[in-house]
Write a protein that holds these residues in place. Sequence first.
Motif, PDB file in Angstrom:
ATOM      1  N   SER A 256      41.867  25.285  76.586  1.00 24.10           N
ATOM      2  CA  SER A 256      41.140  25.965  75.514  1.00 24.10           C
ATOM      3  C   SER A 256      40.672  24.910  74.517  1.00 24.10           C
ATOM      4  CB  SER A 256      42.024  27.009  74.838  1.00 24.10           C
ATOM      5  OG  SER A 256      43.126  26.383  74.232  1.00 24.10           O
ATOM      6  N   GLY A 257      39.575  25.195  73.882  1.00 28.30           N
ATOM      7  CA  GLY A 257      39.004  24.257  72.921  1.00 28.30           C
ATOM      8  C   GLY A 257      37.885  23.421  73.507  1.00 28.30           C
ATOM      9  N   LEU A 258      37.631  23.567  74.791  1.00 31.06           N
ATOM     10  CA  LEU A 258      36.594  22.773  75.446  1.00 31.06           C
ATOM     11  C   LEU A 258      35.331  23.596  75.730  1.00 31.06           C
ATOM     12  CD1 LEU A 258      37.084  19.793  76.233  1.00 31.06           C
ATOM     13  CD2 LEU A 258      37.413  20.549  78.560  1.00 31.06           C
ATOM     14  N   GLU A 259      35.423  24.909  75.558  1.00 31.24           N
ATOM     15  CA  GLU A 259      34.350  25.825  75.952  1.00 31.24           C
ATOM     16  C   GLU A 259      32.985  25.457  75.377  1.00 31.24           C
ATOM     17  OE1 GLU A 259      37.109  26.787  74.261  1.00 31.24           O
ATOM     18  OE2 GLU A 259      38.274  27.883  75.755  1.00 31.24           O
ATOM     19  N   ASN A 260      32.941  25.082  74.112  1.00 33.12           N
ATOM     20  CA  ASN A 260      31.664  24.812  73.448  1.00 33.12           C
ATOM     21  C   ASN A 260      31.073  23.451  73.793  1.00 33.12           C
ATOM     22  OD1 ASN A 260      31.777  27.312  72.142  1.00 33.12           O
ATOM     23  ND2 ASN A 260      32.998  26.458  70.477  1.00 33.12           N
TER      24      ASN A 260
ATOM     25  N   GLU B  94      40.628  14.776  87.746  1.00 34.82           N
ATOM     26  CA  GLU B  94      41.949  15.206  87.244  1.00 34.82           C
ATOM     27  C   GLU B  94      42.166  14.876  85.771  1.00 34.82           C
ATOM     28  OE1 GLU B  94      44.071  17.298  88.489  1.00 34.82           O
ATOM     29  OE2 GLU B  94      43.033  17.443  90.393  1.00 34.82           O
ATOM     30  N   ILE B  95      41.097  14.684  85.021  1.00 33.04           N
ATOM     31  CA  ILE B  95      41.238  14.455  83.575  1.00 33.04           C
ATOM     32  C   ILE B  95      41.829  15.693  82.895  1.00 33.04           C
ATOM     33  CG2 ILE B  95      38.885  15.183  82.970  1.00 33.04           C
ATOM     34  CD1 ILE B  95      40.569  12.206  81.311  1.00 33.04           C
ATOM     35  N   LEU B  96      41.529  16.868  83.448  1.00 33.92           N
ATOM     36  CA  LEU B  96      42.091  18.088  82.860  1.00 33.92           C
ATOM     37  C   LEU B  96      43.605  18.124  83.040  1.00 33.92           C
ATOM     38  CD1 LEU B  96      39.386  20.685  83.945  1.00 33.92           C
ATOM     39  CD2 LEU B  96      39.481  19.302  81.860  1.00 33.92           C
ATOM     40  N   GLY B  97      44.100  17.496  84.100  1.00 26.29           N
ATOM     41  CA  GLY B  97      45.539  17.363  84.303  1.00 26.29           C
ATOM     42  C   GLY B  97      46.165  16.456  83.265  1.00 26.29           C
ATOM     43  N   ILE B  98      45.429  15.444  82.847  1.00 22.39           N
ATOM     44  CA  ILE B  98      45.902  14.539  81.797  1.00 22.39           C
ATOM     45  C   ILE B  98      46.097  15.332  80.500  1.00 22.39           C
ATOM     46  CG2 ILE B  98      45.259  12.535  80.372  1.00 22.39           C
ATOM     47  CD1 ILE B  98      45.946  11.777  83.215  1.00 22.39           C
ATOM     48  N   VAL B  99      45.166  16.240  80.223  1.00 24.15           N
ATOM     49  CA  VAL B  99      45.287  17.103  79.041  1.00 24.15           C
ATOM     50  C   VAL B  99      46.451  18.068  79.235  1.00 24.15           C
ATOM     51  CG1 VAL B  99      44.123  18.873  77.656  1.00 24.15           C
ATOM     52  CG2 VAL B  99      42.835  16.866  78.459  1.00 24.15           C
ATOM     53  N   ASP B 100      46.540  18.663  80.410  1.00 26.10           N
ATOM     54  CA  ASP B 100      47.601  19.634  80.693  1.00 26.10           C
ATOM     55  C   ASP B 100      48.996  19.008  80.588  1.00 26.10           C
ATOM     56  OD1 ASP B 100      48.273  22.339  81.384  1.00 26.10           O
ATOM     57  OD2 ASP B 100      48.754  21.658  83.413  1.00 26.10           O
ATOM     58  N   CYS B 101      49.116  17.730  80.960  1.00 26.56           N
ATOM     59  CA  CYS B 101      50.401  17.014  80.867  1.00 26.56           C
ATOM     60  C   CYS B 101      50.721  16.551  79.448  1.00 26.56           C
ATOM     61  CB  CYS B 101      50.392  15.777  81.769  1.00 26.56           C
ATOM     62  SG  CYS B 101      50.448  16.107  83.523  1.00 26.56           S
ATOM     63  N   GLY B 102      49.761  16.650  78.554  1.00 22.28           N
ATOM     64  CA  GLY B 102      49.983  16.220  77.182  1.00 22.28           C
ATOM     65  C   GLY B 102      49.783  14.730  76.963  1.00 22.28           C
ATOM     66  N   ILE B 103      49.219  14.043  77.929  1.00 22.50           N
ATOM     67  CA  ILE B 103      48.960  12.603  77.790  1.00 22.50           C
ATOM     68  C   ILE B 103      47.749  12.371  76.887  1.00 22.50           C
ATOM     69  CG2 ILE B 103      48.343  10.493  79.060  1.00 22.50           C
ATOM     70  CD1 ILE B 103      49.936  11.705  81.445  1.00 22.50           C
ATOM     71  N   MET B 104      46.829  13.314  76.907  1.00 21.02           N
ATOM     72  CA  MET B 104      45.622  13.281  76.080  1.00 21.02           C
ATOM     73  C   MET B 104      45.411  14.705  75.555  1.00 21.02           C
ATOM     74  SD  MET B 104      41.766  12.547  77.443  1.00 21.02           S
ATOM     75  CE  MET B 104      40.705  11.578  76.408  1.00 21.02           C
ATOM     76  N   THR B 105      44.884  14.828  74.362  1.00 22.53           N
ATOM     77  CA  THR B 105      44.610  16.165  73.832  1.00 22.53           C
ATOM     78  C   THR B 105      43.186  16.596  74.200  1.00 22.53           C
ATOM     79  OG1 THR B 105      43.730  15.384  71.719  1.00 22.53           O
ATOM     80  CG2 THR B 105      46.130  15.737  71.858  1.00 22.53           C
TER      81      THR B 105
ATOM     82  N   GLU C 138      41.180  17.757  72.112  1.00 19.62           N
ATOM     83  CA  GLU C 138      40.357  17.268  71.009  1.00 19.62           C
ATOM     84  C   GLU C 138      39.901  15.827  71.256  1.00 19.62           C
ATOM     85  OE1 GLU C 138      43.517  18.649  70.447  1.00 19.62           O
ATOM     86  OE2 GLU C 138      42.702  20.621  69.959  1.00 19.62           O
ATOM     87  N   ASP C 139      40.807  14.991  71.781  1.00 16.50           N
ATOM     88  CA  ASP C 139      40.431  13.608  72.103  1.00 16.50           C
ATOM     89  C   ASP C 139      39.374  13.580  73.202  1.00 16.50           C
ATOM     90  OD1 ASP C 139      42.105  12.468  70.218  1.00 16.50           O
ATOM     91  OD2 ASP C 139      43.752  12.137  71.637  1.00 16.50           O
TER      92      ASP C 139
ATOM     93  N   LEU D  41      33.661  12.821  74.777  1.00 13.92           N
ATOM     94  CA  LEU D  41      32.432  13.385  75.348  1.00 13.92           C
ATOM     95  C   LEU D  41      31.288  13.313  74.344  1.00 13.92           C
ATOM     96  CD1 LEU D  41      33.875  16.511  77.194  1.00 13.92           C
ATOM     97  CD2 LEU D  41      32.966  14.425  78.248  1.00 13.92           C
ATOM     98  N   LYS D  42      31.584  13.592  73.094  1.00 12.10           N
ATOM     99  CA  LYS D  42      30.545  13.555  72.052  1.00 12.10           C
ATOM    100  C   LYS D  42      30.082  12.137  71.769  1.00 12.10           C
ATOM    101  CE  LYS D  42      31.607  17.890  69.797  1.00 12.10           C
ATOM    102  NZ  LYS D  42      32.087  18.588  68.620  1.00 12.10           N
ATOM    103  N   ALA D  43      30.940  11.151  71.991  1.00 11.80           N
ATOM    104  CA  ALA D  43      30.595   9.755  71.710  1.00 11.80           C
ATOM    105  C   ALA D  43      29.886   9.084  72.892  1.00 11.80           C
ATOM    106  CB  ALA D  43      31.861   8.969  71.366  1.00 11.80           C
ATOM    107  N   ARG D  44      29.750   9.801  74.002  1.00 10.00           N
ATOM    108  CA  ARG D  44      29.149   9.178  75.191  1.00 10.00           C
ATOM    109  C   ARG D  44      27.654   8.961  75.009  1.00 10.00           C
ATOM    110  NH1 ARG D  44      28.482  14.490  76.339  1.00 10.00           N
ATOM    111  NH2 ARG D  44      26.755  15.089  77.690  1.00 10.00           N
ATOM    112  N   GLU D  45      27.127   8.071  75.823  1.00 13.28           N
ATOM    113  CA  GLU D  45      25.694   7.854  75.905  1.00 13.28           C
ATOM    114  C   GLU D  45      25.064   9.205  76.279  1.00 13.28           C
ATOM    115  OE1 GLU D  45      22.127   6.103  75.744  1.00 13.28           O
ATOM    116  OE2 GLU D  45      23.978   5.037  75.283  1.00 13.28           O
ATOM    117  N   LYS D  46      24.121   9.675  75.512  1.00  9.85           N
ATOM    118  CA  LYS D  46      23.613  11.049  75.637  1.00  9.85           C
ATOM    119  C   LYS D  46      22.947  11.355  76.977  1.00  9.85           C
ATOM    120  CE  LYS D  46      25.225  12.262  71.785  1.00  9.85           C
ATOM    121  NZ  LYS D  46      26.579  12.740  71.838  1.00  9.85           N
TER     122      LYS D  46
END
Length: 164
Positions: A146-150, A109-120, A122-123, A128-133
């Motif tokens: 939107s903005g997550l596609e790539n 439900e992290i996408l719900g956190i974005v949908d609720c505006g608690i996290m963007t 972009e954040d 995701l980019k900073a995670r252990e590869k």
Amino acid sequence: MKNGTVQVICGSGKGKTSMALGLAISALAEQKRVIMIQFLKGSLEPERMDVLMRLEPDLKVFRFEKSPAFFEHLSEEEKKEEERNIHNGLNFAKKVMATGECDVLILDEILGIVDCGIMTAEDLVQNLKAREKEMSVILTGLVFPSGLENDVDAITTIQSKNVK
């Protein structure tokens, strides 16, 4: 599940968390360590948590919210209190991603956190980019922002169907 991938399970249908848990069990069969952090679902009933606890130490499930009710059913005051708990969960997720504490991280439900505006979105992308590869991440929620596609490797959409 291939190492280092980001998979999204979204949509209006039921079964997103179950599908993520199925992927977790597949990862466990490959001797991988899995962490699931759940958001917006309230605290889990002890009998349901017992089932998941049997899979420890290879699968660990965390919930930071204290209310037994789903986030959407809370009053505005209760939501503000739970948002602090959610931010604790987000900080923990960020730490797990940065340290590579597991092989597969499920952010339920992290996408719900974005949908609720608690996290963007972009954040989320920055985390995701900073995670252990080598770490694979599974993101679930109703709405794909939107903005997550790539930044994702696969998107699975589950939709409800009215059958008469």
